[in-house]
Motif scaffolding. Structure first.
Motif, mmCIF file in Angstrom:
data_model
loop_
_atom_site.group_PDB
_atom_site.id
_atom_site.type_symbol
_atom_site.label_atom_id
_atom_site.label_comp_id
_atom_site.label_asym_id
_atom_site.label_seq_id
_atom_site.Cartn_x
_atom_site.Cartn_y
_atom_site.Cartn_z
ATOM 1 N N ALA A 204 -9.315 -5.068 15.244
ATOM 2 C CA ALA A 204 -9.126 -6.027 14.151
ATOM 3 C C ALA A 204 -9.486 -7.413 14.659
ATOM 4 O O ALA A 204 -9.211 -7.754 15.810
ATOM 5 N N ALA A 205 -10.112 -8.211 13.806
ATOM 6 C CA ALA A 205 -10.446 -9.589 14.166
ATOM 7 C C ALA A 205 -10.427 -10.447 12.917
ATOM 8 O O ALA A 205 -10.772 -9.985 11.825
ATOM 9 N N SER A 206 -10.014 -11.695 13.095
ATOM 10 C CA SER A 206 -9.991 -12.646 11.987
ATOM 11 C C SER A 206 -10.894 -13.827 12.308
ATOM 12 O O SER A 206 -11.152 -14.134 13.489
ATOM 13 N N THR A 207 -11.318 -14.503 11.279
ATOM 14 C CA THR A 207 -12.265 -15.598 11.444
ATOM 15 C C THR A 207 -11.629 -16.932 11.080
ATOM 16 O O THR A 207 -10.536 -17.001 10.514
ATOM 17 N N PHE A 208 -12.336 -17.971 11.412
ATOM 18 C CA PHE A 208 -11.920 -19.314 10.994
ATOM 19 C C PHE A 208 -12.167 -19.530 9.505
ATOM 20 O O PHE A 208 -11.871 -20.590 8.967
ATOM 21 N N PHE A 209 -12.720 -18.510 8.844
ATOM 22 C CA PHE A 209 -13.077 -18.634 7.426
ATOM 23 C C PHE A 209 -12.280 -17.663 6.561
ATOM 24 O O PHE A 209 -12.795 -17.068 5.619
ATOM 25 N N ARG A 210 -11.000 -17.416 6.941
ATOM 26 C CA ARG A 210 -9.982 -16.790 6.107
ATOM 27 C C ARG A 210 -10.038 -15.272 6.016
ATOM 28 O O ARG A 210 -9.129 -14.671 5.478
ATOM 29 N N ALA A 211 -11.068 -14.599 6.532
ATOM 30 C CA ALA A 211 -11.195 -13.155 6.384
ATOM 31 C C ALA A 211 -10.778 -12.417 7.659
ATOM 32 O O ALA A 211 -10.864 -12.958 8.761
ATOM 33 N N SER A 212 -10.332 -11.168 7.479
ATOM 34 C CA SER A 212 -10.036 -10.290 8.607
ATOM 35 C C SER A 212 -10.831 -9.000 8.442
ATOM 36 O O SER A 212 -11.087 -8.550 7.322
ATOM 37 N N PHE A 213 -11.197 -8.406 9.574
ATOM 38 C CA PHE A 213 -12.040 -7.214 9.558
ATOM 39 C C PHE A 213 -11.422 -6.132 10.443
ATOM 40 O O PHE A 213 -10.818 -6.417 11.483
ATOM 41 N N ILE A 214 -11.575 -4.874 10.012
ATOM 42 C CA ILE A 214 -11.140 -3.714 10.789
ATOM 43 C C ILE A 214 -12.365 -2.844 11.045
ATOM 44 O O ILE A 214 -13.080 -2.474 10.116
ATOM 45 N N TRP A 215 -12.609 -2.525 12.337
ATOM 46 C CA TRP A 215 -13.741 -1.673 12.711
ATOM 47 C C TRP A 215 -13.271 -0.423 13.450
ATOM 48 O O TRP A 215 -12.216 -0.421 14.089
ATOM 49 N N ASN A 216 -14.111 0.601 13.411
ATOM 50 C CA ASN A 216 -13.946 1.753 14.274
ATOM 51 C C ASN A 216 -14.510 1.398 15.648
ATOM 52 O O ASN A 216 -15.677 1.002 15.755
ATOM 53 N N MET A 217 -13.705 1.536 16.698
ATOM 54 C CA MET A 217 -14.131 1.129 18.035
ATOM 55 C C MET A 217 -15.294 1.975 18.556
ATOM 56 O O MET A 217 -16.158 1.480 19.287
ATOM 57 N N GLU A 218 -15.309 3.257 18.206
ATOM 58 C CA GLU A 218 -16.305 4.164 18.772
ATOM 59 C C GLU A 218 -17.660 4.050 18.092
ATOM 60 O O GLU A 218 -18.699 4.117 18.751
ATOM 61 N N GLU A 225 -12.492 -4.902 5.047
ATOM 62 C CA GLU A 225 -12.491 -6.368 5.053
ATOM 63 C C GLU A 225 -11.309 -6.817 4.207
ATOM 64 O O GLU A 225 -11.146 -6.373 3.064
ATOM 65 N N LEU A 226 -10.480 -7.683 4.771
ATOM 66 C CA LEU A 226 -9.241 -8.095 4.113
ATOM 67 C C LEU A 226 -9.270 -9.597 3.856
ATOM 68 O O LEU A 226 -9.527 -10.382 4.761
ATOM 69 N N LYS A 227 -8.964 -9.984 2.615
ATOM 70 C CA LYS A 227 -8.934 -11.391 2.249
ATOM 71 C C LYS A 227 -7.640 -11.694 1.518
ATOM 72 O O LYS A 227 -7.077 -10.842 0.841
ATOM 73 N N GLY A 228 -7.163 -12.936 1.672
ATOM 74 C CA GLY A 228 -5.928 -13.315 1.011
ATOM 75 C C GLY A 228 -5.439 -14.683 1.442
ATOM 76 O O GLY A 228 -4.744 -15.367 0.683
ATOM 77 N N HIS A 229 -5.794 -15.101 2.641
ATOM 78 C CA HIS A 229 -5.425 -16.434 3.116
ATOM 79 C C HIS A 229 -6.357 -17.486 2.503
ATOM 80 O O HIS A 229 -7.505 -17.194 2.161
ATOM 81 N N VAL A 230 -5.848 -18.707 2.412
ATOM 82 C CA VAL A 230 -6.668 -19.791 1.863
ATOM 83 C C VAL A 230 -7.048 -20.794 2.947
ATOM 84 O O VAL A 230 -7.607 -21.837 2.656
ATOM 85 N N SER A 231 -6.721 -20.485 4.202
ATOM 86 C CA SER A 231 -7.163 -21.315 5.328
ATOM 87 C C SER A 231 -7.399 -20.408 6.529
ATOM 88 O O SER A 231 -7.193 -19.192 6.459
ATOM 89 N N ALA A 232 -7.819 -20.989 7.624
ATOM 90 C CA ALA A 232 -8.210 -20.218 8.802
ATOM 91 C C ALA A 232 -7.046 -19.384 9.326
ATOM 92 O O ALA A 232 -5.900 -19.828 9.363
ATOM 93 N N SER A 251 1.085 -18.869 5.405
ATOM 94 C CA SER A 251 1.335 -17.523 4.895
ATOM 95 C C SER A 251 1.205 -16.477 5.999
ATOM 96 O O SER A 251 0.416 -16.607 6.930
ATOM 97 N N LEU A 252 2.020 -15.435 5.870
ATOM 98 C CA LEU A 252 1.950 -14.248 6.727
ATOM 99 C C LEU A 252 1.721 -13.064 5.799
ATOM 100 O O LEU A 252 2.557 -12.789 4.931
ATOM 101 N N ILE A 253 0.601 -12.397 5.933
ATOM 102 C CA ILE A 253 0.256 -11.301 5.032
ATOM 103 C C ILE A 253 0.191 -9.997 5.826
ATOM 104 O O ILE A 253 -0.357 -9.952 6.919
#
Length: 431
Positions: A204-218, A225-232, A251-253
């Motif tokens: 999992a990784a989040s960006t300075f542009f409000r989005a978070s991503f989940i990848w398969n490691m292999e 792709e998860l969105k919901g925050h309005v700031s970094a 916020s904590l989501i």
């Protein structure tokens, strides 16, 4: 006990050697380990001090007795006589010593899954013991550099032999730090924080542009792709079912990362978070709070003025607990862990990370000039030790870097730098 044993041994001299063995075997079986010394003293008082109680016992019982000794004590005992040397060479003893060290360093699950080493149990223990000595003395054995990132390293997470790093160069990289190979590169945006689960094979990784991503490691496939925050987003944390992130908007989501369902949104004003099963722990400027993930209710809150240094210790302390130990008794565990922090006030402005199982900390000054790594033993009242680099290493490379992230486990220090360079300082001696 002395009077008891003296009475029993009154007929000992009349027994032949084989009967003495049977007699001593029945006697020792009734003794606690600490009573063996008293038994030896009584024999000496009867003029039988040269009789080797341990050597007269069946081998399997002698091995069980010797297993109570430390590695250093075993090395002393092997010099007593040939019989004792043969006993201390038993692989059963050294297997137990290896498991004890592994349990302290990595927990009961890792100890239970330890396979038979190719070099044998005794050699493995010697290797582990020398690593502990190097760790405690700050003696780095090897330094490796990873240089695939082209801009600053913003976050790094180390678990077993896998390192995941996020960078401002718009990539998340997955490394095998045994080989130094970058085994996967995940692209997106400028990343601020990362986390991963080896058992679920996700990153999992989040960006300075409000989005978070989940990848398969292999495979590197994007799962969600998860969105919901309005700031970094400033921190992200994973569990087997959930992913939690906190942002500068307060916020904590929490999401179910498998389905993408948003579970709850909490106004926590958190600067850092850590997720445990069905609970998420958050740190703000003045408090630590625990929230129930399913309903968002606060189930624990305590005033907390220890800053990032204290939070770093607390969340490492809680995450180091084995799966068999409860992670829900937050009040007692936090109070216990905070008691150790009074001696660390001078390091609050440094980069720092904790090996809480061993009671050790590594810190580095976060200055623009030459950075200094120090090793601090939390149960040691002596002065901190500066890290000593191996001879022949071009340490000027490290001295010119500005440190941005610091991660440690029981054998390594991982440093992420402003330039994008990652340095791996290893305390294992080369075979």
């Amino acid at each position: 006990m002395q009077n008891e044993v003296a009475g029993i041994l009154s007929r000992f001299k009349s027994l032949d050697r084989e009967k003495r063995k049977v007699f001593l075997l029945s006697l020792v079986e009734e003794c606690d380990p600490h009573e063996i010394f008293t038994l030896q003293q009584v024999l000496e008082s009867k003029g039988l001090g040269r009789f080797d109680i341990i050597g007269a016992l069946p081998p399997e019982l002698a091995v069980k007795i010797f297993a109570f000794l430390s590695g250093k004590e075993l090395c002393t005992c092997r010099e007593v006589c040939k019989t004792w040397m043969n006993i201390t060479n038993e692989s059963t003893i050294w297997r137990l010593k290896c498991l004890e060290l592994l349990y302290v360093n990595k927990g009961i699950t890792a100890a239970q899954n330890l396979n038979i080493p190719k070099e044998g149990w005794k050699k493995l223990y010697q290797k582990q013991y020398r690593r502990e000595i190097n760790w405690n003395n700050g003696q780095v054995q090897t330094i490796k550099f990873l240089r695939d990132h082209t801009e600053r390293v913003t976050d790094a997470k180390l678990k077993e032999n896998i390192l995941v790093t996020g960078s401002a160069d718009r990539t998340v990289r997955i490394w095998n730090i045994e080989t130094g190979e970058c085994i996967r590169t995940l692209c997106g945006n400028s990343f601020s924080c990362v986390d991963f689960l080896i058992e679920e094979k996700i990153v999992a990784a989040s960006t300075f542009f409000r989005a978070s991503f989940i990848w398969n490691m292999e495979t590197g496939d994007l799962i969600r792709e998860l969105k919901g925050h309005v700031s970094a987003v400033r921190c992200i944390s994973l569990s087997r079912s959930y992913v939690a992130s906190c942002a500068f908007d307060g916020s904590l989501i929490v999401w179910n990362w498998k389905t993408g369902e948003k579970i709850t949104t909490i106004l926590a004003e958190a600067t850092a978070i850590r997720i445990f099963n069905n609970t998420v722990l958050s740190h703000s400027n003045s408090s630590i709070k625990a929230f129930d993930i399913l309903n968002g209710n606060c189930i624990f809150s305590t005033a907390f003025n220890e800053g990032q240094l204290g939070w770093s210790y607390v969340q490492n302390y809680l995450s180091s607990k084995s799966a068999e130990e409860s992670t829900n008794e937050f009040p007692d565990q936090i109070v216990l862990s905070l008691n150790i922090l009074n001696t660390l006030r001078n390091y609050s402005n440094s980069l720092h990370n904790f090996d809480t199982r061993r009671g050790r900390m590594v810190c580095a000054s976060n200055q623009q000039s030459s950075d200094i790594l120090q090793l601090i033993l939390l149960n040691d009242t002596g002065r901190p030790k500066e890290i000593v680099y191996p001879k022949g290493t071009s340490t000027d490379i490290l001295n010119k870097e500005i440190f941005r992230t610091l991660s440690i486990d029981h054998r390594r220090i991982i440093i992420g730098c402003l330039s994008g360079t990652i340095a791996i300082l290893d305390f294992d001696e080369e075979s």
